[in-house]
Scaffold this motif. Structure first.
Motif, PDB file in Angstrom:
ATOM      1  N   ALA A   1       3.574   6.171  -6.450  1.00  0.00           N
ATOM      2  CA  ALA A   1       3.253   5.943  -7.856  1.00  0.00           C
ATOM      3  C   ALA A   1       2.396   7.071  -8.418  1.00  0.00           C
ATOM      4  O   ALA A   1       2.537   7.439  -9.584  1.00  0.00           O
ATOM      5  CB  ALA A   1       2.539   4.608  -8.013  1.00  0.00           C
ATOM      6  N   ILE A   2       1.548   7.641  -7.593  1.00  0.00           N
ATOM      7  CA  ILE A   2       0.684   8.734  -8.046  1.00  0.00           C
ATOM      8  C   ILE A   2       1.505  10.000  -8.304  1.00  0.00           C
ATOM      9  O   ILE A   2       1.290  10.704  -9.280  1.00  0.00           O
ATOM     10  CB  ILE A   2      -0.425   9.012  -7.007  1.00  0.00           C
ATOM     11  N   GLN A   3       2.452  10.283  -7.431  1.00  0.00           N
ATOM     12  CA  GLN A   3       3.237  11.518  -7.508  1.00  0.00           C
ATOM     13  C   GLN A   3       4.686  11.261  -7.932  1.00  0.00           C
ATOM     14  O   GLN A   3       5.587  11.984  -7.506  1.00  0.00           O
ATOM     15  CB  GLN A   3       3.222  12.217  -6.153  1.00  0.00           C
TER      16      GLN A   3
ATOM     17  N   ILE B   1       0.835  -1.207   0.000  1.00  0.00           N
ATOM     18  CA  ILE B   1       0.000   0.000   0.000  1.00  0.00           C
ATOM     19  C   ILE B   1       0.868   1.255   0.000  1.00  0.00           C
ATOM     20  O   ILE B   1       0.492   2.283  -0.543  1.00  0.00           O
ATOM     21  CB  ILE B   1      -0.970  -0.021   1.196  1.00  0.00           C
ATOM     22  N   PHE B   2       2.057   1.160   0.576  1.00  0.00           N
ATOM     23  CA  PHE B   2       2.957   2.311   0.603  1.00  0.00           C
ATOM     24  C   PHE B   2       3.450   2.691  -0.789  1.00  0.00           C
ATOM     25  O   PHE B   2       3.959   3.794  -0.983  1.00  0.00           O
ATOM     26  CB  PHE B   2       4.156   2.041   1.515  1.00  0.00           C
ATOM     27  N   LEU B   3       3.320   1.814  -1.754  1.00  0.00           N
ATOM     28  CA  LEU B   3       3.745   2.123  -3.116  1.00  0.00           C
ATOM     29  C   LEU B   3       2.766   3.047  -3.835  1.00  0.00           C
ATOM     30  O   LEU B   3       3.157   3.785  -4.729  1.00  0.00           O
ATOM     31  CB  LEU B   3       3.896   0.831  -3.920  1.00  0.00           C
ATOM     32  N   PHE B   4       1.521   3.020  -3.460  1.00  0.00           N
ATOM     33  CA  PHE B   4       0.491   3.774  -4.183  1.00  0.00           C
ATOM     34  C   PHE B   4       0.718   5.291  -4.175  1.00  0.00           C
ATOM     35  O   PHE B   4       0.685   5.914  -5.243  1.00  0.00           O
ATOM     36  CB  PHE B   4      -0.887   3.426  -3.630  1.00  0.00           C
TER      37      PHE B   4
ATOM     38  N   ALA C   1      13.008   9.061  -5.864  1.00  0.00           N
ATOM     39  CA  ALA C   1      11.884   8.256  -5.384  1.00  0.00           C
ATOM     40  C   ALA C   1      11.774   6.952  -6.165  1.00  0.00           C
ATOM     41  O   ALA C   1      11.471   5.902  -5.595  1.00  0.00           O
ATOM     42  CB  ALA C   1      10.586   9.043  -5.485  1.00  0.00           C
ATOM     43  N   LEU C   2      12.054   7.006  -7.458  1.00  0.00           N
ATOM     44  CA  LEU C   2      12.003   5.793  -8.269  1.00  0.00           C
ATOM     45  C   LEU C   2      13.052   4.787  -7.799  1.00  0.00           C
ATOM     46  O   LEU C   2      12.759   3.595  -7.651  1.00  0.00           O
ATOM     47  CB  LEU C   2      12.205   6.128  -9.744  1.00  0.00           C
TER      48      LEU C   2
END
Length: 120
Positions: free
Chosen positions: A83-85, A77-80, A93-94
């Motif tokens: 991924a949005i921003q 869930i921490f990936l979402f 961040a990537l």
């Protein structure tokens, strides 16, 4: 202040009254059982009577698999949000997310090799 909550209170009150009216009508107008069997109070699932006893205990593997599912689910869930921003966060961040996924995969392989996902 009470005017702000008045519609919600009226809605809850009407719901409670309507529920009580339907429950009362059901007890008077609903079908009455002609005889009560002992099997009526037993658990019933998927068209077959249950073989589960009240004293049955689940094995530790059930709880271990459930905890691992919750753990990996919450971690993904921490990936979402990232991924949005991702454009706003940039390359750093990537790279951090790739490291996070690799560590998550290593943890999954470790748990798998230890046999925690084997159902016993």
């Amino acid at each position: 202040m009470i005017r702000a909550y008045l519609p919600a209170l009226v809605f809850v009150g009407l719901g409670a009254i309507l529920g009580a009216v339907f429950a009362t009508l059901n007890s008077f107008l609903g079908p009455k059982p002609k005889h009560v069997r002992a099997a009526t109070g037993e658990p019933y699932e998927s068209g077959l009577p249950s073989e589960v006893k009240k004293s049955m205990r689940f094995g530790i593997s059930f709880y271990l698999v459930a905890m691992l599912f919750i753990l990996f689910d919450i971690e993904t869930i921490f990936l979402f949000p990232v991924a949005i921003q991702l454009k706003a966060f940039g390359t750093f961040a990537l790279v951090e997310i790739i490291v996070f996924i690799v560590l998550l995969f290593v943890a999954f392989v470790y748990v798998w090799r230890r046999g925690a996902l084997e159902w016993k």
